[in-house]
Design an enzyme around this catalytic site. Structure first.
Site, mmCIF file in Angstrom:
data_model
loop_
_atom_site.group_PDB
_atom_site.id
_atom_site.type_symbol
_atom_site.label_atom_id
_atom_site.label_comp_id
_atom_site.label_asym_id
_atom_site.label_seq_id
_atom_site.Cartn_x
_atom_site.Cartn_y
_atom_site.Cartn_z
ATOM 1 N N SER A 245 0.861 -1.184 0.000
ATOM 2 C CA SER A 245 0.000 0.000 0.000
ATOM 3 C C SER A 245 0.896 1.231 0.000
ATOM 4 C CB SER A 245 -0.912 0.020 1.227
ATOM 5 O OG SER A 245 -1.422 1.321 1.461
ATOM 6 N N SER B 57 -0.036 4.511 0.619
ATOM 7 C CA SER B 57 -0.283 5.402 1.755
ATOM 8 C C SER B 57 0.249 4.794 3.039
ATOM 9 C CB SER B 57 -1.782 5.699 1.877
ATOM 10 O OG SER B 57 -2.522 4.510 2.097
#
Length: 348
Positions: A91, A93
């Site tokens: 991911s 973020s």
């Protein structure tokens, strides 16, 4: 208080998506790689994810990142990502938040200017570039996973929505990419609930219709993500901007556009011939936050895929430093799936 446990946390956000970083309180996990440690959590200790993403400690819209020692000697630290949909291997973020947390806690020494280090994610090694100004982590650039288009402009009939045209990208998870305007959305914040309801129906329909397999990883589970795409605006010769919204099944519209969603967009733009190496795309969320993805290069992989190498840049903010108390006598708290990974701290 004989069944009381404590966890040390650093809450952060990037683009509005809150990542709860677990920096202490968990015993060492079995496994020779961070990927194997993630699989142990998924199969044998999923209580930690449920505990920190559910009541009374959290909400499903958050993510949890567990800091672990790196297994690969080339990496300084490792991390495992937990979300409402399970355990994504990568991911953007969460990587931005984790890298910032490691610097802010001193687990990786922070230096003024530009510094580089390597993290071990369940997807493998991730190269990090941090920009520090006056002691503040102003930006993190991380390598996005190699991304490619699996399906281009297929059509499916979705109950209560109609015929939907979509593409499928892989960028750390499989994404359905849909044109927001074709579905009647302008990607404003007041549309958030309607976007979630629409995305839920589309993902359910695609999941029922077909599965997707990565050319090296094989079956990585049912389609978990959908990305609403706004019109692309050219800001400069090598810079583009587009409103975007990412949905995580079941039921969550991310506050940010997400790093993997941005990587998926780069893969689609390359597939359709609208960007070249060196070009950047800023995706802008319903909350007016953004990530910048850069198309680095493309190469052939798996015999038929044009894989896009890319980077994602964003900024993470520290929200809170805390130690939470997990009282296993509390009827709101289920410790059955977590106490065995806190055995050295568990008071029986």
């Amino acid at each position: 208080m004989s069944h009381e446990l404590t966890l040390q946390l650093l809450d952060t956000h990037a683009g509005g998506d809150v990542s709860r970083i677990v920096i202490g309180g968990i015993d060492s996990l079995p496994g020779d790689t961070v990927r194997q440690q993630m699989e142990y959590l998924e199969n044998d200790a999923d209580g930690l994810r449920k505990l920190l993403l559910g009541e009374p400690y959290g909400i499903p819209e958050m993510s949890v990142d567990l800091i672990v020692p790196a297994c690969d000697p080339r990496a300084q630290m490792g991390y495992i990502i937990m979300e409402v949909m399970g355990y994504p291997i990568y991911s953007g973020s969460n990587t931005i938040c984790t890298a910032t947390a490691l610097l802010e806690t001193g687990l990786i020494p922070k230096r003024e200017g530009i510094q580089h280090f390597t993290l071990e994610s369940p997807a493998g090694l991730v190269q990090i570039e941090a920009r520090v100004e006056n002691g503040v982590v102003e930006a993190i650039t991380c390598g996005g996973l190699p991304s490619y288009i699996d399906t281009h402009r297929a059509t499916i009939h979705v109950p209560e929505v109609g015929d939907v045209t979509y593409s499928i990208a892989y960028s750390g998870g499989f994404y359905a990419l849909v044109d927001a305007a074709e579905l009647g959305f302008s990607l404003k914040r007041e549309e958030e609930r309607a976007l979630a309801e629409c995305a839920h129906r589309i993902v359910e329909a695609i999941q029922a219709h077909s599965g997707f397999s990565h050319y090296t990883l094989g079956d990585v589970g049912p389609l978990p993500f959908l990305h609403f795409m706004g019109p692309v605006e050219q800001i400069a010769d090598d810079f583009y901007r587009s409103r975007s919204a990412t949905y995580v099944h079941p039921g969550v519209i991310c506050r940010s556009t997400t790093g993997t969603g941005t990587s998926a967009r780069l893969a689609l733009m390359h597939y359709e011939g609208t960007i070249k190496p060196g070009d950047r795309l800023e995706t802008v969320s319903l909350r007016e936050t953004g990530f910048i993805g850069q198309f680095v290069e493309a190469r052939e992989a798996g015999g038929k895929h044009q894989v896009v190498e890319n980077t994602i840049t964003g900024k993470s903010y520290v929200l809170a430093r805390s130690e939470i108390v997990v009282n296993c006598d509390d009827p709101m708290v289920d410790c059955s799936g977590v106490h065995h990974i806190l055995s050295s701290r568990y008071q029986s």
